[in-house]
Design a protein around this motif. Sequence first.
Motif, PDB file in Angstrom:
ATOM      1  N   GLY A 203      11.285  -9.928 -33.374  1.00 49.66           N
ATOM      2  CA  GLY A 203      12.109  -9.925 -32.172  1.00 49.66           C
ATOM      3  C   GLY A 203      11.231 -10.079 -30.953  1.00 49.66           C
ATOM      4  O   GLY A 203      10.047 -10.424 -31.052  1.00 49.66           O
ATOM      5  N   LEU A 204      11.799  -9.808 -29.802  1.00 48.60           N
ATOM      6  CA  LEU A 204      11.105 -10.018 -28.539  1.00 48.60           C
ATOM      7  C   LEU A 204      11.314  -8.853 -27.587  1.00 48.60           C
ATOM      8  O   LEU A 204      12.373  -8.213 -27.597  1.00 48.60           O
ATOM      9  CB  LEU A 204      11.625 -11.280 -27.829  1.00 48.60           C
ATOM     10  CG  LEU A 204      11.517 -12.620 -28.532  1.00 48.60           C
ATOM     11  CD1 LEU A 204      12.273 -13.676 -27.729  1.00 48.60           C
ATOM     12  CD2 LEU A 204      10.067 -13.024 -28.720  1.00 48.60           C
ATOM     13  N   CYS A 205      10.318  -8.632 -26.762  1.00 45.98           N
ATOM     14  CA  CYS A 205      10.470  -7.848 -25.544  1.00 45.98           C
ATOM     15  C   CYS A 205      10.600  -8.868 -24.416  1.00 45.98           C
ATOM     16  O   CYS A 205       9.722  -9.715 -24.251  1.00 45.98           O
ATOM     17  CB  CYS A 205       9.256  -6.952 -25.342  1.00 45.98           C
ATOM     18  SG  CYS A 205       9.335  -5.956 -23.851  1.00 45.98           S
ATOM     19  N   VAL A 206      11.697  -8.807 -23.669  1.00 43.62           N
ATOM     20  CA  VAL A 206      12.030  -9.865 -22.709  1.00 43.62           C
ATOM     21  C   VAL A 206      12.172  -9.292 -21.304  1.00 43.62           C
ATOM     22  O   VAL A 206      12.758  -8.221 -21.112  1.00 43.62           O
ATOM     23  CB  VAL A 206      13.339 -10.580 -23.098  1.00 43.62           C
ATOM     24  CG1 VAL A 206      13.608 -11.758 -22.151  1.00 43.62           C
ATOM     25  CG2 VAL A 206      13.295 -11.065 -24.537  1.00 43.62           C
ATOM     26  N   THR A 207      11.661 -10.033 -20.335  1.00 48.74           N
ATOM     27  CA  THR A 207      11.874  -9.724 -18.925  1.00 48.74           C
ATOM     28  C   THR A 207      12.551 -10.914 -18.253  1.00 48.74           C
ATOM     29  O   THR A 207      12.135 -12.063 -18.449  1.00 48.74           O
ATOM     30  CB  THR A 207      10.542  -9.435 -18.205  1.00 48.74           C
ATOM     31  OG1 THR A 207       9.934  -8.284 -18.795  1.00 48.74           O
ATOM     32  CG2 THR A 207      10.768  -9.154 -16.725  1.00 48.74           C
ATOM     33  N   GLY A 208      13.584 -10.621 -17.493  1.00 42.12           N
ATOM     34  CA  GLY A 208      14.254 -11.640 -16.702  1.00 42.12           C
ATOM     35  C   GLY A 208      14.437 -11.139 -15.284  1.00 42.12           C
ATOM     36  O   GLY A 208      14.164  -9.973 -14.983  1.00 42.12           O
ATOM     37  N   TYR A 209      14.900 -12.021 -14.423  1.00 38.63           N
ATOM     38  CA  TYR A 209      15.070 -11.651 -13.018  1.00 38.63           C
ATOM     39  C   TYR A 209      16.427 -12.107 -12.492  1.00 38.63           C
ATOM     40  O   TYR A 209      17.016 -13.065 -13.003  1.00 38.63           O
ATOM     41  CB  TYR A 209      13.954 -12.261 -12.161  1.00 38.63           C
ATOM     42  CG  TYR A 209      12.590 -11.710 -12.489  1.00 38.63           C
ATOM     43  CD1 TYR A 209      12.170 -10.490 -11.976  1.00 38.63           C
ATOM     44  CD2 TYR A 209      11.732 -12.402 -13.350  1.00 38.63           C
ATOM     45  CE1 TYR A 209      10.925  -9.976 -12.296  1.00 38.63           C
ATOM     46  CE2 TYR A 209      10.488 -11.893 -13.671  1.00 38.63           C
ATOM     47  CZ  TYR A 209      10.085 -10.677 -13.143  1.00 38.63           C
ATOM     48  OH  TYR A 209       8.857 -10.161 -13.466  1.00 38.63           O
TER      49      TYR A 209
ATOM     50  N   ASN B 296      12.606 -14.868 -18.208  1.00 40.01           N
ATOM     51  CA  ASN B 296      11.415 -15.550 -17.707  1.00 40.01           C
ATOM     52  C   ASN B 296      10.193 -15.356 -18.589  1.00 40.01           C
ATOM     53  O   ASN B 296       9.381 -16.262 -18.739  1.00 40.01           O
ATOM     54  CB  ASN B 296      11.080 -15.064 -16.295  1.00 40.01           C
ATOM     55  CG  ASN B 296      12.160 -15.389 -15.291  1.00 40.01           C
ATOM     56  OD1 ASN B 296      13.077 -14.596 -15.091  1.00 40.01           O
ATOM     57  ND2 ASN B 296      12.078 -16.552 -14.668  1.00 40.01           N
ATOM     58  N   LEU B 297      10.050 -14.159 -19.167  1.00 42.55           N
ATOM     59  CA  LEU B 297       8.840 -13.818 -19.913  1.00 42.55           C
ATOM     60  C   LEU B 297       9.221 -13.073 -21.185  1.00 42.55           C
ATOM     61  O   LEU B 297      10.113 -12.217 -21.170  1.00 42.55           O
ATOM     62  CB  LEU B 297       7.938 -12.930 -19.050  1.00 42.55           C
ATOM     63  CG  LEU B 297       6.625 -12.459 -19.666  1.00 42.55           C
ATOM     64  CD1 LEU B 297       5.664 -13.637 -19.824  1.00 42.55           C
ATOM     65  CD2 LEU B 297       5.995 -11.365 -18.808  1.00 42.55           C
ATOM     66  N   ALA B 298       8.552 -13.409 -22.287  1.00 42.26           N
ATOM     67  CA  ALA B 298       8.824 -12.738 -23.561  1.00 42.26           C
ATOM     68  C   ALA B 298       7.518 -12.400 -24.265  1.00 42.26           C
ATOM     69  O   ALA B 298       6.508 -13.098 -24.113  1.00 42.26           O
ATOM     70  CB  ALA B 298       9.682 -13.623 -24.456  1.00 42.26           C
ATOM     71  N   MET B 299       7.552 -11.319 -25.024  1.00 45.84           N
ATOM     72  CA  MET B 299       6.421 -10.894 -25.851  1.00 45.84           C
ATOM     73  C   MET B 299       6.915 -10.749 -27.286  1.00 45.84           C
ATOM     74  O   MET B 299       7.955 -10.129 -27.536  1.00 45.84           O
ATOM     75  CB  MET B 299       5.873  -9.561 -25.355  1.00 45.84           C
ATOM     76  CG  MET B 299       5.451  -9.543 -23.900  1.00 45.84           C
ATOM     77  SD  MET B 299       3.911 -10.394 -23.597  1.00 45.84           S
ATOM     78  CE  MET B 299       2.734  -9.157 -24.138  1.00 45.84           C
ATOM     79  N   ASN B 300       6.151 -11.323 -28.236  1.00 44.41           N
ATOM     80  CA  ASN B 300       6.537 -11.235 -29.641  1.00 44.41           C
ATOM     81  C   ASN B 300       6.349  -9.826 -30.190  1.00 44.41           C
ATOM     82  O   ASN B 300       5.364  -9.145 -29.868  1.00 44.41           O
ATOM     83  CB  ASN B 300       5.671 -12.176 -30.483  1.00 44.41           C
ATOM     84  CG  ASN B 300       6.070 -13.625 -30.350  1.00 44.41           C
ATOM     85  OD1 ASN B 300       7.243 -13.947 -30.363  1.00 44.41           O
ATOM     86  ND2 ASN B 300       5.076 -14.500 -30.227  1.00 44.41           N
ATOM     87  N   LEU B 301       7.258  -9.410 -31.057  1.00 43.81           N
ATOM     88  CA  LEU B 301       7.121  -8.201 -31.866  1.00 43.81           C
ATOM     89  C   LEU B 301       7.343  -8.625 -33.313  1.00 43.81           C
ATOM     90  O   LEU B 301       8.428  -9.102 -33.662  1.00 43.81           O
ATOM     91  CB  LEU B 301       8.164  -7.151 -31.472  1.00 43.81           C
ATOM     92  CG  LEU B 301       8.066  -6.570 -30.066  1.00 43.81           C
ATOM     93  CD1 LEU B 301       9.299  -5.718 -29.766  1.00 43.81           C
ATOM     94  CD2 LEU B 301       6.808  -5.732 -29.929  1.00 43.81           C
ATOM     95  N   ILE B 302       6.333  -8.493 -34.156  1.00 40.42           N
ATOM     96  CA  ILE B 302       6.482  -8.936 -35.530  1.00 40.42           C
ATOM     97  C   ILE B 302       5.808  -7.955 -36.481  1.00 40.42           C
ATOM     98  O   ILE B 302       4.717  -7.449 -36.225  1.00 40.42           O
ATOM     99  CB  ILE B 302       5.930 -10.365 -35.742  1.00 40.42           C
ATOM    100  CG1 ILE B 302       6.275 -10.871 -37.126  1.00 40.42           C
ATOM    101  CG2 ILE B 302       4.440 -10.460 -35.435  1.00 40.42           C
ATOM    102  CD1 ILE B 302       6.130 -12.363 -37.306  1.00 40.42           C
TER     103      ILE B 302
END
Length: 311
Positions: free
Chosen positions: A113-119, A64-70
Amino acid sequence: MQDERLVVGFDSSDDAAVYLVRDDLAAIHTVDFFPPIVDDPYAFGQIAAANSLSDVYAMGGMPNLAMNLICFPSCLDLQTVRAILEGGADKVREAGAVIAGGHSIEDSEPKYGLCVTGYAHPDDILRNDRARPGDKLVLTKPLGTGILTTAAMAELLDEQQVRDMTAVMATLNKNAQRAMMPVRPSACTDVTGFGFLGHLCELARGSGLSVVIDSKSVPVLPGVLELASEGIIPAGTYRNMDFVADEVLVDPSVPQALSDVLYDPQTSGGLLISVPEARSGELMQRLEAEGVAAALVGEVRDRGDRAVTVL
């Protein structure tokens, strides 16, 4: 003491952490990033994002939600950085999720990459340590991306081979997740850096069982066996071999090149699904309907001398 709301945490080798928000809602959290494995920055962004999102699918949820890591060096053209982020953003949109910011730092080597949250509903959470005797094992993507990326870096692939390799790694496991959930799998994981046999060992060891693999049924990307036979093998393959040496038995009849592929570290690989035999046919039909070219590759048995046997 672990918080009782942390449903999946340090106690297993699972793909993501799972936190119980309320009785009918679980949050799935994961993070992953790595340096470029292809030259095209947009494609790299897509692959890295697909790889990060995959852990949520493997746990039975939807991102549902992602945060970029670069990370990137100051000398890197900002258009290249933009292309990486655009590739990731497009893949996140394809997943039906949103990017809500992120974090960047200066580094000598680019990484993304990404930090990802799902439900998911807590009853739908899938772990990699719940396989049952008699389950069939299904793999949803062919193997060999580690060997192909190694060959690409050595300029041994033509443009079409690079495009085909990239397309496989950039493909989301979204359709595979959608196909598997109605059949209630026993366990699931995705196949990434530990290789096919490494992730199988985690599944078998965690479940207290053994698995038997039919090597002839394992799908392999075109050209990979030929490259492996020529010694085009990434270093991670040998680390994977050493890591599971005491737990894997490969029958001498299995060709060496194919054996090497089974240890090959994958990037954004497919789902490895352990499903009750009675529902394995239905799973294969659902995967086909979703456009996923999956294969039945083995079965789960009572614990034997080795965690994994390859015939």
